[in-house]
Design an enzyme around this catalytic site. Structure first.
Site, PDB file in Angstrom:
ATOM      1  N   SER A 139       0.864  -1.189   0.000  1.00 43.93           N
ATOM      2  CA  SER A 139       0.000   0.000   0.000  1.00 43.93           C
ATOM      3  C   SER A 139       0.898   1.235   0.000  1.00 43.93           C
ATOM      4  CB  SER A 139      -0.828  -0.002   1.286  1.00 43.93           C
ATOM      5  OG  SER A 139      -1.485   1.246   1.472  1.00 43.93           O
ATOM      6  N   TYR A 152      -2.380  -1.077  10.336  1.00 50.50           N
ATOM      7  CA  TYR A 152      -2.300  -1.200   8.876  1.00 50.50           C
ATOM      8  C   TYR A 152      -0.953  -0.697   8.366  1.00 50.50           C
ATOM      9  CZ  TYR A 152      -4.063  -0.992   4.024  1.00 50.50           C
ATOM     10  OH  TYR A 152      -4.264  -1.169   2.680  1.00 50.50           O
TER      11      TYR A 152
HETATM   12  P1  NAD Z   1     -11.487  -6.104  -0.205  1.00 52.13           P
HETATM   13  O1  NAD Z   1     -12.122  -6.044   1.136  1.00 52.13           O
HETATM   14  O2  NAD Z   1     -12.323  -5.945  -1.425  1.00 52.13           O
HETATM   15  O3  NAD Z   1     -10.669  -7.429  -0.381  1.00 52.13           O
HETATM   16  C1  NAD Z   1      -9.987  -8.040   0.669  1.00 52.13           C
HETATM   17  C2  NAD Z   1      -9.918  -9.506   0.359  1.00 52.13           C
HETATM   18  O4  NAD Z   1      -9.264 -10.154   1.454  1.00 52.13           O
HETATM   19  C3  NAD Z   1     -11.306 -10.124   0.237  1.00 52.13           C
HETATM   20  O5  NAD Z   1     -11.297 -11.074  -0.809  1.00 52.13           O
HETATM   21  C4  NAD Z   1     -11.492 -10.794   1.576  1.00 52.13           C
HETATM   22  O6  NAD Z   1     -12.384 -11.896   1.508  1.00 52.13           O
HETATM   23  C5  NAD Z   1     -10.076 -11.244   1.860  1.00 52.13           C
HETATM   24  N1  NAD Z   1      -9.838 -11.570   3.259  1.00 52.13           N
HETATM   25  C6  NAD Z   1     -10.090 -10.816   4.353  1.00 52.13           C
HETATM   26  N2  NAD Z   1      -9.786 -11.521   5.463  1.00 52.13           N
HETATM   27  C7  NAD Z   1      -9.303 -12.710   5.044  1.00 52.13           C
HETATM   28  C8  NAD Z   1      -8.821 -13.866   5.708  1.00 52.13           C
HETATM   29  N3  NAD Z   1      -8.796 -13.941   7.038  1.00 52.13           N
HETATM   30  N4  NAD Z   1      -8.436 -14.909   4.953  1.00 52.13           N
HETATM   31  C9  NAD Z   1      -8.502 -14.864   3.599  1.00 52.13           C
HETATM   32  N5  NAD Z   1      -8.946 -13.814   2.923  1.00 52.13           N
HETATM   33  C10 NAD Z   1      -9.332 -12.748   3.644  1.00 52.13           C
HETATM   34  O7  NAD Z   1     -10.312  -5.019  -0.179  1.00 52.13           O
HETATM   35  P2  NAD Z   1      -9.250  -4.537  -1.275  1.00 52.13           P
HETATM   36  O8  NAD Z   1      -9.294  -3.079  -1.254  1.00 52.13           O
HETATM   37  O9  NAD Z   1      -9.437  -5.256  -2.556  1.00 52.13           O
HETATM   38  O10 NAD Z   1      -7.890  -4.958  -0.573  1.00 52.13           O
HETATM   39  C11 NAD Z   1      -7.020  -5.918  -1.104  1.00 52.13           C
HETATM   40  C12 NAD Z   1      -5.607  -5.622  -0.673  1.00 52.13           C
HETATM   41  O11 NAD Z   1      -5.195  -4.371  -1.247  1.00 52.13           O
HETATM   42  C13 NAD Z   1      -5.428  -5.471   0.842  1.00 52.13           C
HETATM   43  O12 NAD Z   1      -4.216  -6.068   1.237  1.00 52.13           O
HETATM   44  C14 NAD Z   1      -5.376  -3.971   1.023  1.00 52.13           C
HETATM   45  O13 NAD Z   1      -4.668  -3.608   2.170  1.00 52.13           O
HETATM   46  C15 NAD Z   1      -4.653  -3.547  -0.241  1.00 52.13           C
HETATM   47  N6  NAD Z   1      -4.846  -2.135  -0.594  1.00 52.13           N
HETATM   48  C16 NAD Z   1      -6.078  -1.658  -0.887  1.00 52.13           C
HETATM   49  C17 NAD Z   1      -6.207  -0.312  -1.223  1.00 52.13           C
HETATM   50  C18 NAD Z   1      -7.522   0.276  -1.592  1.00 52.13           C
HETATM   51  O14 NAD Z   1      -7.610   1.501  -1.706  1.00 52.13           O
HETATM   52  N7  NAD Z   1      -8.568  -0.507  -1.792  1.00 52.13           N
HETATM   53  C19 NAD Z   1      -5.093   0.512  -1.242  1.00 52.13           C
HETATM   54  C20 NAD Z   1      -3.847  -0.014  -0.918  1.00 52.13           C
HETATM   55  C21 NAD Z   1      -3.739  -1.351  -0.608  1.00 52.13           C
END
Ligand code: NAD
Length: 257
Positions: A139, A152
């Site tokens: 991130s 985080y």
């Molecule tokens: P999201 O909530 O859509 O996806 C998260 C995924 O992780 C989901 O598929 C969920 O089922 C899974 N998950 C959660 N707990 C879990 C567990 N215990 N075991 C297995 N799977 C689990 O969110 P996202 O935004 O797509 O996030 C995905 C990644 O991207 C994360 O690591 C997040 O930190 C990172 N990220 C997101 C953003 C953003 O703006 N959305 C920015 C930077 C980084």
């Protein structure tokens, strides 16, 4: 480019960035293994849909990334893991003196410790097959901080450090290990933060998006899951064979500020 014949395991891929990355890897010809902690018909249906759309093999494996044994068994059950994308992640926002300990533990386990377990489990197979790509979805918060996100930010900085370490340990193998650092991407994780932020700033949805959430993203645009998928496919390409141990920001200029 074709990733035909390669198997990609993407943790946390039944929604958001993980699913977007899985789609782009499948579009590039890779067989894909989807994952989350649930075991619903709709999870398995997502894999069937990808298999149909891109004529690849796709399966969904339930495994809880908060548990080390589940992380390792995901890799074992996948059968092959040429491409590992560590994406599973959760968020909780609170000042540090009010940060619930269970939320701290869960964020560190899912967002950081899972990367340790899956990489440890996947590397022997990559070495044996003579090719491997590890892409850790960190991130902008792996490079900079924001208030109220102690767990985080700690976890994502940890992922960036672990990425560099694994890259050095695999530097002489045909394996690369990199981290992608997205800024804000509109996914369920971000969507869930909007109502609280609207309340906190007493603003409407669009105002909160442009003035608060994208305040640090100079492009004032969310990154898309397709762009993150495309970046992952690039890191799996031959052109990226000498890119290892680094971070690739997809953040509309956030970390250039
Ligand atoms: P999201 O909530 O859509 O996806 C998260 C995924 O992780 C989901 O598929 C969920 O089922 C899974 N998950 C959660 N707990 C879990 C567990 N215990 N075991 C297995 N799977 C689990 O969110 P996202 O935004 O797509 O996030 C995905 C990644 O991207 C994360 O690591 C997040 O930190 C990172 N990220 C997101 C953003 C953003 O703006 N959305 C920015 C930077 C980084």
């Amino acid at each position: 480019m074709s990733l035909q014949g390669k198997t990609a395991v993407i943790t946390g891929s039944n929604s958001g960035i993980g699913l977007g990355v899985a789609r782009e890897l499948a579009r590039a010809g890779a067989d894909v293994v989807l994952n989350s902690f649930t075991d619903r018909d709709e999870d398995h249906a997502l894999a069937a849909e990808l298999a149909r759309e891109f004529s690849v093999n796709a399966q969904y494996i339930q495994a809880d990334m908060s548990k080390g044994a589940d992380c390792r068994s995901l890799i074992e059950q996948a059968g092959a893991c040429d491409i590992l994308v560590n994406n599973a992640g959760i968020q909780h926002v609170a000042p540090i003196d009010a940060f619930p300990q269970d939320k701290w533990d869960a964020i560190i386990a899912i967002n950081m410790n899972s990367n340790f377990h899956t990489m440890a489990a996947a590397l022997p197979g990559m070495r044996a097959s003579g090719w491997g790509r590890i892409v850790n979805i960190a991130s902008a918060h792996g490079l900079t901080a924001s208030p109220f996100k102690a767990a985080y930010v700690a976890a994502k900085h940890g992922v960036v450090g672990m990425t560099k370490t694994v890259a050095l340990e695999t530097a002489e193998d045909p394996i690369t290990c990199n981290a992608i650092c997205p800024g804000y991407v509109l996914t369920p994780l971000v969507e869930a933060q909007i109502p609280d932020t609207m309340e906190k700033y007493n603003m409407g949805r669009e105002e909160v998006i442009k003035k608060v959430m994208l305040e640090r993203q100079p492009s004032r645009e969310f990154a898309t899951v397709e762009q993150l998928g495309g970046t992952t496919v690039f890191l799996c390409s031959d052109a990226a064979a000498q890119i290892t141990g680094t971070t690739l920001s997809v953040d509309g200029g956030w970390t250039a500020l």
